[in-house]
Write a protein that holds these residues in place. Sequence first.
Motif, short mmCIF file in Angstrom:
data_model
loop_
_atom_site.label_atom_id
_atom_site.label_comp_id
_atom_site.label_asym_id
_atom_site.label_seq_id
_atom_site.Cartn_x
_atom_site.Cartn_y
_atom_site.Cartn_z
N PRO A 85 0.83 -1.21 0.00
CA PRO A 85 0.00 0.00 0.00
C PRO A 85 0.86 1.25 0.00
CG PRO A 85 0.11 -0.96 2.19
CD PRO A 85 0.87 -1.91 1.29
N LYS A 86 0.22 2.41 -0.17
CA LYS A 86 0.97 3.67 -0.09
C LYS A 86 1.63 3.76 1.27
CE LYS A 86 -0.65 6.28 -3.76
NZ LYS A 86 -0.73 7.61 -4.33
N HIS A 87 2.85 4.24 1.29
CA HIS A 87 3.60 4.33 2.55
C HIS A 87 2.94 5.37 3.47
CE1 HIS A 87 6.88 4.81 5.38
NE2 HIS A 87 7.39 3.69 4.89
N GLU A 109 -11.09 2.66 2.62
CA GLU A 109 -11.27 4.11 2.61
C GLU A 109 -10.94 4.67 1.23
OE1 GLU A 109 -8.69 6.06 5.40
OE2 GLU A 109 -9.74 8.00 5.24
N TRP A 110 -9.82 4.18 0.65
CA TRP A 110 -9.44 4.62 -0.70
C TRP A 110 -10.47 4.14 -1.74
CZ3 TRP A 110 -8.45 1.13 -4.68
CH2 TRP A 110 -8.18 1.74 -5.92
N ALA A 111 -10.91 2.85 -1.63
CA ALA A 111 -11.77 2.27 -2.67
C ALA A 111 -13.08 3.05 -2.79
CB ALA A 111 -12.04 0.80 -2.36
N GLN A 113 -13.59 6.23 -1.94
CA GLN A 113 -13.31 7.55 -2.51
C GLN A 113 -13.10 7.45 -4.02
OE1 GLN A 113 -10.35 9.92 -0.61
NE2 GLN A 113 -10.97 9.37 1.45
N ARG A 114 -12.45 6.37 -4.44
CA ARG A 114 -12.15 6.24 -5.87
C ARG A 114 -13.45 6.03 -6.67
NH1 ARG A 114 -7.14 6.27 -9.30
NH2 ARG A 114 -8.11 5.94 -11.27
N ARG A 115 -14.39 5.23 -6.08
CA ARG A 115 -15.67 5.02 -6.77
C ARG A 115 -16.39 6.35 -6.95
NH1 ARG A 115 -15.86 0.42 -3.30
NH2 ARG A 115 -17.25 1.45 -1.83
N ILE A 346 6.14 6.19 -3.12
CA ILE A 346 6.64 5.30 -2.06
C ILE A 346 5.53 4.39 -1.53
CG2 ILE A 346 8.69 6.58 -1.36
CD1 ILE A 346 7.07 7.88 0.84
N ARG A 347 5.92 3.14 -1.34
CA ARG A 347 5.01 2.12 -0.82
C ARG A 347 5.66 1.47 0.41
NH1 ARG A 347 2.30 4.50 -4.35
NH2 ARG A 347 1.15 3.42 -6.01
N GLU A 348 4.81 0.75 1.19
CA GLU A 348 5.33 0.07 2.37
C GLU A 348 5.04 -1.42 2.23
OE1 GLU A 348 3.07 0.49 5.99
OE2 GLU A 348 4.91 0.61 7.17
N LEU A 409 5.97 5.38 -17.05
CA LEU A 409 4.89 5.37 -16.06
C LEU A 409 4.74 6.70 -15.34
CD1 LEU A 409 5.99 3.36 -12.94
CD2 LEU A 409 7.44 3.53 -14.93
N PRO A 410 4.73 7.82 -16.10
CA PRO A 410 4.59 9.11 -15.41
C PRO A 410 3.27 9.26 -14.68
CG PRO A 410 4.31 9.39 -17.78
CD PRO A 410 4.77 7.98 -17.56
N PHE A 411 2.24 8.49 -15.08
CA PHE A 411 0.94 8.57 -14.40
C PHE A 411 0.74 7.39 -13.44
CE2 PHE A 411 0.26 10.96 -18.38
CZ PHE A 411 -0.14 12.18 -17.84
N PRO A 415 -4.40 0.12 -10.10
CA PRO A 415 -5.60 0.77 -9.59
C PRO A 415 -5.38 2.18 -9.05
CG PRO A 415 -5.01 -1.17 -8.24
CD PRO A 415 -4.10 -1.16 -9.40
N ARG A 416 -4.13 2.51 -8.64
CA ARG A 416 -3.86 3.86 -8.13
C ARG A 416 -3.40 4.79 -9.25
NH1 ARG A 416 -4.00 3.91 -2.32
NH2 ARG A 416 -4.28 6.12 -2.68
N LYS A 417 -3.50 4.34 -10.48
CA LYS A 417 -3.05 5.18 -11.61
C LYS A 417 -3.82 6.50 -11.64
CE LYS A 417 -2.36 5.14 -16.49
NZ LYS A 417 -2.46 4.52 -17.77
N CYS A 418 -3.18 7.52 -12.13
CA CYS A 418 -3.77 8.85 -12.14
C CYS A 418 -5.09 8.89 -12.92
CB CYS A 418 -2.77 9.82 -12.78
SG CYS A 418 -3.41 11.48 -12.92
N PRO A 419 -6.18 9.35 -12.29
CA PRO A 419 -7.44 9.47 -13.04
C PRO A 419 -7.47 10.73 -13.91
CG PRO A 419 -7.77 10.10 -10.74
CD PRO A 419 -6.33 9.69 -10.86
#
Length: 473
Positions: A85-87, A109-111, A113-115, A346-348, A409-411, A415-419
């Motif tokens: 996940p995101k760090h 929480e992320w899922a 918000q993304r929907r 960064i990820r953890e 991969l600038p975006f 699933p966390r790719k830039c919308p």
Amino acid sequence: MAEPPMAPPQPPQPPQPPVYPRPEPYTANVLRRLRRGLRSWFGLLNEWDFRVPLGRIDVLGRPLFLVSDPPLVRQLLVDQVDRFPKHPFTLWLLEPLIGRGIFSVNGAEWARQRRLLDQAFQVAQLRQVLPQMQGAIQALVQRLELAGEGSVDIEAEMTLVTADVIVRTILSRPLEAAEAADILRSFQRYQQRAGQALVLRLLQLPGALLQRYLAGHAGTIRGWIAAVIEERLAAPAGSEPPRDLLQALLEAQDPETGSNFSAQELVDQVCTLFLAGHETSASALGMACYLLAQFPEAQQRLRLEVQAALAGQERPLEFDDLRRLPYGTALFNETLRLYPPLSFFIREAAADGALGKSRCPLGALVAISPWVIQRHEQHWSDPQAFRPERFLAECATAQERAWARDAWLPFGLGPRKCPGAAFALQEALLVLAELVRRQRLLPEPGHSPDLVGRLTLRSRNGIRLRLERLSRS
Ligand code: HEM
């Protein structure tokens, strides 16, 4: 007297690679790297990182990996998102500014918000936001006309136009000059401090203390956004609301839970969109203008493409014209390869396990850097050279097409790719097209951007260019 012999004709010199902060020679001294990192995150890197698929350093006993092997990157960002996940540093670093906005949270929480956000983006479609973009770009054109010919800090102009685009898109109104000065200055200071704060956090300085150091400047931006949202919510019942991104966010409803964004969440999301939507685009557009000034043939090729798309008509570009700018698109993609605005994610590691052939313990920090991957010797031929043709279907070799697919991969990826990727491309094409059809962009003698990696890639001394007005055909 005999004539001196003629000098033999010199072969044409290959163009110089565009500016970039050269990585330092390898050093095992982690403290030295961290000290360099206080100035710019690029200082954390060694030459070696641009050659190997996986790097590792240990900071005060904590492992920090740098993953540059495309299949391994895919594993992290696409196949094993829950394991990486995101760090928590992402949330910590950005919380004063964007609260618990979508960019930094994880899991359910992320899922949710993304929907909701995806729904809002579907309502505020690209064709629909085009007039708002054009409004901000016309304001830019007028500013540049008023300033006349000569030297300009194009990075500052790109920051202003992209902030204006995002404010118009979210709120259906321009960013006023007085607000812009205050907000953009606060943001610039936040950026400077955030870069240092992350390195100090790696050195295990207390997070709460450092967050206080960041909070002051964030308050100006959050306060302004909260006030604008309140104003909208207080609009008299029965009045027709504008059809903008804020309205789409207000109306979005989660199909799984039936919930909407709460008032607090709305402030967080709008702050996120303001930050993610203008800061990245400003960085990319500043660098695209720099490249256009350095490479006049590329600039002329784009100008001719724009003129052909408009078929000689004196009008702003429309939505359908943008499809007729393949070279402009390739040029923007190459800009994002050489100068990815978000240079590191960064990820953890959320569990013990393997990372390639290495053991990756629970809690390890795993960094993925488009800056490194997109300049990596194993993934690109002549990686420092500016060559938009790599991204043109008719020019790229099969190998280049594979690299563009796997090592660009600038975006982000997965699933966390830039919308906002399509939004950013549309905005960039409109800005660059309107600039080159009116102006010639020339290098400023003696000026070279001093690039630093902070929240985004920026130049410490701005990006100075000279503008020369073109006579209208
Ligand atoms: C050139 C311009 C842009 C670049 C290079 C860029 C890059 C990125 C990257 C790399 C990520 C993923 C980070 C990660 O995986 O850790 C991201 C996420 C995001 N971007 Fe962008 N972005 C750009 C423009 C925009 C715009 C214009 C918007 C909105 C209008 C936007 C909204 C977002 C949001 C909301 C996220 C978080 C997505 C999530 O976590 O699910 N971005 N962006």
